[in-house]
Write a protein that holds these residues in place. Structure first.
Motif, PDB file in Angstrom:
ATOM      1  N   ASN A 150       0.831  -1.204   0.000  1.00 34.90           N
ATOM      2  CA  ASN A 150       0.000   0.000   0.000  1.00 34.90           C
ATOM      3  C   ASN A 150       0.865   1.252   0.000  1.00 34.90           C
ATOM      4  O   ASN A 150       2.026   1.209   0.390  1.00 34.90           O
ATOM      5  CB  ASN A 150      -0.867   0.017   1.259  1.00 34.90           C
ATOM      6  N   SER A 156      -3.627  -1.754   3.970  1.00 32.19           N
ATOM      7  CA  SER A 156      -2.845  -2.716   3.192  1.00 32.19           C
ATOM      8  C   SER A 156      -3.728  -3.366   2.139  1.00 32.19           C
ATOM      9  O   SER A 156      -4.905  -3.594   2.366  1.00 32.19           O
ATOM     10  CB  SER A 156      -2.293  -3.808   4.115  1.00 32.19           C
ATOM     11  N   GLU A 185      -1.824  -8.212   8.306  1.00 39.05           N
ATOM     12  CA  GLU A 185      -0.414  -8.550   8.166  1.00 39.05           C
ATOM     13  C   GLU A 185       0.026  -9.532   9.255  1.00 39.05           C
ATOM     14  O   GLU A 185      -0.624  -9.691  10.283  1.00 39.05           O
ATOM     15  CB  GLU A 185       0.460  -7.292   8.253  1.00 39.05           C
ATOM     16  N   HIS A 239      -1.539   4.193  10.644  1.00 40.16           N
ATOM     17  CA  HIS A 239      -1.693   3.216   9.586  1.00 40.16           C
ATOM     18  C   HIS A 239      -3.116   3.121   9.105  1.00 40.16           C
ATOM     19  O   HIS A 239      -4.028   3.577   9.761  1.00 40.16           O
ATOM     20  CB  HIS A 239      -1.313   1.843  10.125  1.00 40.16           C
TER      21      HIS A 239
HETATM   22 MG    MG Z   1       2.456  -2.081   6.155  1.00 38.30          MG
END
Ligand code: MG
Ligand code: TXA
Length: 602
Positions: A150, A156, A185, A239
């Motif tokens: 990303n 992501s 992740e 994030h």
């Molecule tokens: Mg990452």
């Protein structure tokens, strides 16, 4: 770091095309960047020993240089080349969880570029279990440094399309290996000390790790307290940020969470299998629980709408919640809600699987706020809530110097990317069809083109083609548009209306359109009076707005009715003003028109 396009288009590689996979691996060995699928999320891979290639990854991602990349391998034999020491603790985790959704941090060897580890003397090692990743990494033959694919700060990607959304033109190729199974992740575990420290929770849970450790050793979870130097540099950055603000809706205490044994997912990840009619099949107990889970969404949505009748709300929730909304049949609430339903409401593996795609999808719908299902408890819920909490961080908390999340740039998909296609059409009606309705048609056509492609709201694999036309109640056939209106539209859009010819509205025209919008209220009344059977699809611009809860109030709180001026016989400025007013109307109504037609942007 400046982001610079390197290619006109990034190559999309079919994972069954063995030759293309080998070609991509060769390009990677020669310093190019290649996106590839893993069971967690897609990665942006480069040769971990090549500093220039690593720089290219940081650049394509817009990632701060102090955040290290992890090394991906195809074979456990490769580990000894990239680390200087495998402690017994690390060996235990390698034996138990590799290949799989785990990254193990160990002391690095000299063969790994310092740029890869951002100057740290440790390196994260990951061996994906995804068969395509494994084949690709084998062809590469070198350890592959890869962050999630990303743009820094964005959710992501868990599908090749999302990688292209962020990376098209910035990397050599992306390998399409379908949806990532877990959707979150890997678990990052630091094994450089006596006890393993979980730096980032993931599908390998604390309980999973505890189960395989020797007596007396326990897992330590790392949290980033104020002022503490992060052990995992990634922890200090915001994030997964969609453009919209994210709010978490909690489940009532004691709700039983399912799907926690994510490692071993078994096709449970089905969306849309639960429909409004299935609500009847629930036991009283289940129905009551569901109401308790749905209530925060409904209450909060109504609260938001009472403050701002123009708000657009995205829901990331279970299928049953969506079914309840369908059953509730509150026209205004539905018109302002965009759904991404992930599957069964209490199933945390479904919620994890779709989370990032869901946030991206809702962003494309340009919602103002996303209400997302929260999960309590241990196991996979910890990883899910970790990502969701970060996504819900306030915009002001962005780390200085980090790019603000941009509205996604859509890569138009060819309509044959969908299994089926549906069509729908909207008709604009005025009296003479040489001025206002023709202007609406022109503006709407451009809006439709700009926002392509569309997908059906009910069938996941059905693309949607949307058409637009205009007609006049008293129009003569075949007249050219009013030259002043033509000029105004050209000034506004850069394009003239020369393809539009006037024509008389008639039942056949009404029949082949799914939504009929008249410029003035009395025109809609006239149509409904003559053809009462089509009343459900006929509105004026202002009654359509009102039906969707879009009420404008003046400073003293009175509801304002908006009327479009009639420019005919007036000077050019009036035409331009009118065209601008219509454009503003249509931009406001656009998402509601899509919804009425049963379509969404993709
Ligand atoms: Mg990452
Ligand atoms: O599932 C995954 O791990 C995906 C796929 C592509 O394998 N990769 C991934 O990479 O999520 P990335 O770069 O987006 O996240 C890696 C995280 C970052 O938070 C980084 O700070 C941390 O791992 N990390 C990497 N190397 C580290 C190290 N040597 N010590 C501590 N933390 C490290």
């Amino acid at each position: 770091m400046e982001r610079e396009k390197k290619y006109i288009k990034t190559i999309l590689i079919d994972s069954d095309d063995e030759e293309a996979l080998k070609d991509a691996a060769e390009h990677l060995r020669n310093g190019e960047v290649v996106g590839f699928p893993t069971e967690t999320v897609y990665g942006l891979g480069c040769d971990a020993g090549n500093g220039d290639a690593v720089k290219r990854v940081f650049e394509a991602k817009g990632r701060p240089a102090d955040n290290p990349l992890i090394c991906h391998i195809a074979d456990k034999e490769q580990i000894k080349d990239i680390v200087s020491e495998i402690t017994p603790l690390a060996q235990k985790l390698i034996d138990s969880f590799m290949p799989g959704p785990i990254t193990i941090v160990m002391k690095k060897s000299d063969s790994v570029s310092r740029l890869t580890t951002a100057g740290l003397d440790t390196v994260g090692v990951r061996m994906p279990s995804h068969p395509v990743a494994n084949r690709f990494l084998r062809y590469c033959g070198v350890p592959v440094a890869a962050p999630s694919a990303n743009l820094s700060g964005r959710p992501s990607p868990t599908g090749a399309r999302s990688v292209l959304e962020d990376m098209d033109g910035y990397i050599y190729a992306v390998i399409d290996g379908g949806d990532s199974e877990f959707g979150l992740e890997s678990t990052v575990v630091d094994c450089t000390g006596k006890e393993p420290v979980i730096l980032r929770p993931g599908a390998v849970t604390r309980a999973d790790i505890d189960r395989v450790l020797q007596d007396g050793v326990t897992v330590v979870s790392s949290t980033l307290d104020n002022g503490e130097t992060p052990r995992s540099p990634g922890m200090k950055y915001r994030h997964y940020a969609p453009f919209a603000q994210v709010e978490i809706m909690r489940m009532p205490e004691g709700t039983k969470i399912t799907g926690d044994d994510a490692a071993g997912s078994d096709g449970r990840i089905v969306r849309g299998s639960f429909k409004a009619e299935d609500l009847k099949k629930l036991t009283d107990e289940e129905a009551k629980e569901l109401v308790n889970i749905a209530s925060p969404f409904i209450l909060r949505s109504r609260e938001i709408l009472s403050k701002n009748p123009f708000a657009r709300i995205g829901l990331y929730c279970g299928d049953e919640i969506k079914a309840m909304y369908d059953k509730l049949n509150d026209k205004i609430l539905s018109a302002h809600t965009e759904f991404c339903a992930y599957g069964r409401t209490t199933d945390v593996s479904c919620a994890s699987h779709w989370l990032f795609e869901g946030l991206r999808f809702l962003d494309v719908q340009e919602v103002d706020v996303i209400l997302a299902q929260g999960f309590d408890g241990e196991g996979l819920s910890v990883a899910y809530m970790n990502r969701l909490t970060k996504a819900s961080g306030k915009k002001e908390e962005l780390t200085p110097g980090m790019p603000a999340p941009a509205r996604p740039v859509r890569t138009p998909l060819p309509i044959d990317a969908f299994k089926d296609t549906s069509t729908a059409s909207v008709l604009f009606v005025d009296d003479n069809n040489i001025s206002l309705s023709a202007c609406c048609e022109s503006l709407m056509r451009l809006m439709l083109e700009k926002n392509e492609p569309y997908i059906s709201n009910t069938e996941d694999d059905t693309g949607f083609e949307i058409y637009c036309e205009s007609a006049g109640l008293t129009a003569m056939d075949g007249m050219d548009p009013d030259p002043d209106m033509d000029k105004a539209v050209r000034e506004l859009t850069g394009l003239g209306m020369n393809s539009i010819e006037s024509r008389r509205a008639n039942p056949a025209v009404y029949d082949c359109n799914d939504l009929i919008l008249t410029v003035r209220d009395e025109q809609a009344f006239a149509i409904v009076k003559a053809f009462p059977e089509i009343k459900d699809k006929v509105f004026s611009l202002s009654t359509f707005a009102a039906a969707n809860g879009l009420v404008m109030k003046d400073s003293s709180g009175r509801v304002m009715s908006i009327s479009v001026p009639d420019p005919s016989g007036e000077n050019y400025e009036t035409y331009l003003h009118t065209a601008k007013a219509l454009n503003a109307w249509l931009e406001l109504l656009f998402p509601y028109i899509l919804k009425e037609l049963g379509a969404s942007r993709v």
